[in-house]
Design a protein around this motif. Sequence first.
Motif, mmCIF file in Angstrom:
data_model
loop_
_atom_site.group_PDB
_atom_site.id
_atom_site.type_symbol
_atom_site.label_atom_id
_atom_site.label_comp_id
_atom_site.label_asym_id
_atom_site.label_seq_id
_atom_site.Cartn_x
_atom_site.Cartn_y
_atom_site.Cartn_z
ATOM 1 N N VAL A 180 0.829 -1.213 0.000
ATOM 2 C CA VAL A 180 0.000 0.000 0.000
ATOM 3 C C VAL A 180 0.866 1.266 0.000
ATOM 4 C CG1 VAL A 180 -1.975 -1.147 1.044
ATOM 5 C CG2 VAL A 180 -0.329 -0.006 2.535
ATOM 6 N N TYR A 198 -1.496 8.123 3.868
ATOM 7 C CA TYR A 198 -1.435 6.826 4.543
ATOM 8 C C TYR A 198 -1.632 7.060 6.032
ATOM 9 C CZ TYR A 198 0.585 2.823 6.961
ATOM 10 O OH TYR A 198 0.770 1.770 7.807
ATOM 11 N N ILE A 231 -5.376 5.715 2.283
ATOM 12 C CA ILE A 231 -4.869 4.380 2.606
ATOM 13 C C ILE A 231 -4.974 4.182 4.111
ATOM 14 C CG2 ILE A 231 -2.875 2.837 2.498
ATOM 15 C CD1 ILE A 231 -1.780 4.704 0.249
ATOM 16 N N ILE A 263 -7.953 2.506 -0.179
ATOM 17 C CA ILE A 263 -7.165 1.282 -0.050
ATOM 18 C C ILE A 263 -7.144 0.886 1.424
ATOM 19 C CG2 ILE A 263 -4.913 0.201 -0.419
ATOM 20 C CD1 ILE A 263 -4.378 2.375 -2.542
ATOM 21 N N THR A 265 -6.236 -2.318 4.430
ATOM 22 C CA THR A 265 -5.617 -3.609 4.747
ATOM 23 C C THR A 265 -6.243 -4.171 6.017
ATOM 24 O OG1 THR A 265 -3.815 -2.928 6.241
ATOM 25 C CG2 THR A 265 -3.422 -2.702 3.864
#
Length: 465
Positions: A180, A198, A231, A263, A265
């Motif tokens: 990422v 991020y 992210i 995005i 995770t």
Amino acid sequence: MSHVKLWNQCLKVIKDNVSDVAYDTWFTPIVPLAYKDNQFVLQVPSQFFYEYIEEKYIDLLQKTLYREVGEGTQLKYRIIMDKATQTVTDIPSTKSTAYERTITQVEDKSKAIHNPFEKSSLKEIDPQLNYNYTLDSFIEGKANKLARIAAESIAANPGDTAFNPLFLHGQSGVGKTHLVHAIGVAIKQKFPAKRVLYVSANLFQIQYTEAVRRNTFNDFLNFYQTIDVLIIDDIHEFFGKTGTQNTFFHIFNHLHQSRKQIILTCDRSPAMIQGMEQRLLTRFKWGLTAELEKPDIELRKNILLNKIYRDGLEISDEVIDYIAKNVTENVRDLEGVIVSLLAHSMLTNVPIDLKLAEKVVSKLVSVKPVSLSVEKIRDLVCSHFNLEIDAILTSSRKREVVQARQIAMYLSKQYTKNSLSSIGQTIGKRDHATVLHACKQVNDLISTDKSFRNSVLEIEAKLKN
């Protein structure tokens, strides 16, 4: 006080808070270089060494520096990039234990702003990316191929692909965070004007809580709704946090409807998530869900080779094969073994060979012993020399038969717990004295005959597979 004395004081504190193995591996190799203008410079052996310290020990390191050197001490690493040319690079620490410092990294750093989400600070946000993580350094294999393809597509056209959101899941250490970051780095390189951010789920939660406490919730919401590529790492940390989930739901809707890239995770697939609102889980499935699996042996070898090349090391194929076969869970363990090998080699002044690899790997992972019997070794030796098993059970004195018989006895002594008498009985009904003589003969030939030595090594490699 000199920087060396200051660092030695820090080491005393650190040693009381980590295991002896961790201390020897991760802190003994660090060299203090300078302390000037409130900035402490530490030299570390490699890029991965720096990344590992930042991930695992930065809180301890930062707190220790504050305590022993002074509040607000800034940390910088000097990394040895190429040993042959002594090329180095300086990288400031990218993490901090203090919330206020983390928030100011997302602000316009030239202004003292009370409200971190005020719109005037949005012109120059820091994407919080690790620029050492790139798509080029992300090693592709069967375990991550789908995620890698999606990453490249998103990097070329963020928000305009079918992969929105991109939901990456897999166990810790398989490369989710690397990938990422790499997507974010690639987007910033191609589209410098895009606002890429991020943020860990934990930091997002802290920011949300602070915004509510400071009565700046609307500014917090507005800030995140202006991001072009958001992210969020470890989304599973939102589990059970209703307020955070509700807020993220509105941010998600706004960004997705505006064709902004999202995005995420997680340590598990959406189907396995509990404690998350159903309306969020539904949205997580709108784009692509891709799993990063445990790396297979081919990918593990390629990762090791890439790491060794980057660090300018020389490690034999035999050692690489051993590590790849025994360190199977994740990428971090693989890279950690290389760093530990390097550290042990420097500290003890011994070469990086199979013996050292076995020692280091056994401390980091559970190595399953190979189950061998005298019969299995005997049969494998016969197969290697294209002999019938009955041949070495006879009293034949042919050179090739004698050597095969002796090698079978030698390896049986090395790799089984059988007595010498038992080994002799299984391999041609010989006595223990014959087995001892065979072991001596094999040892002598290994020392003097290269072709013979290679044959024994080849058979040993087959035994370990």
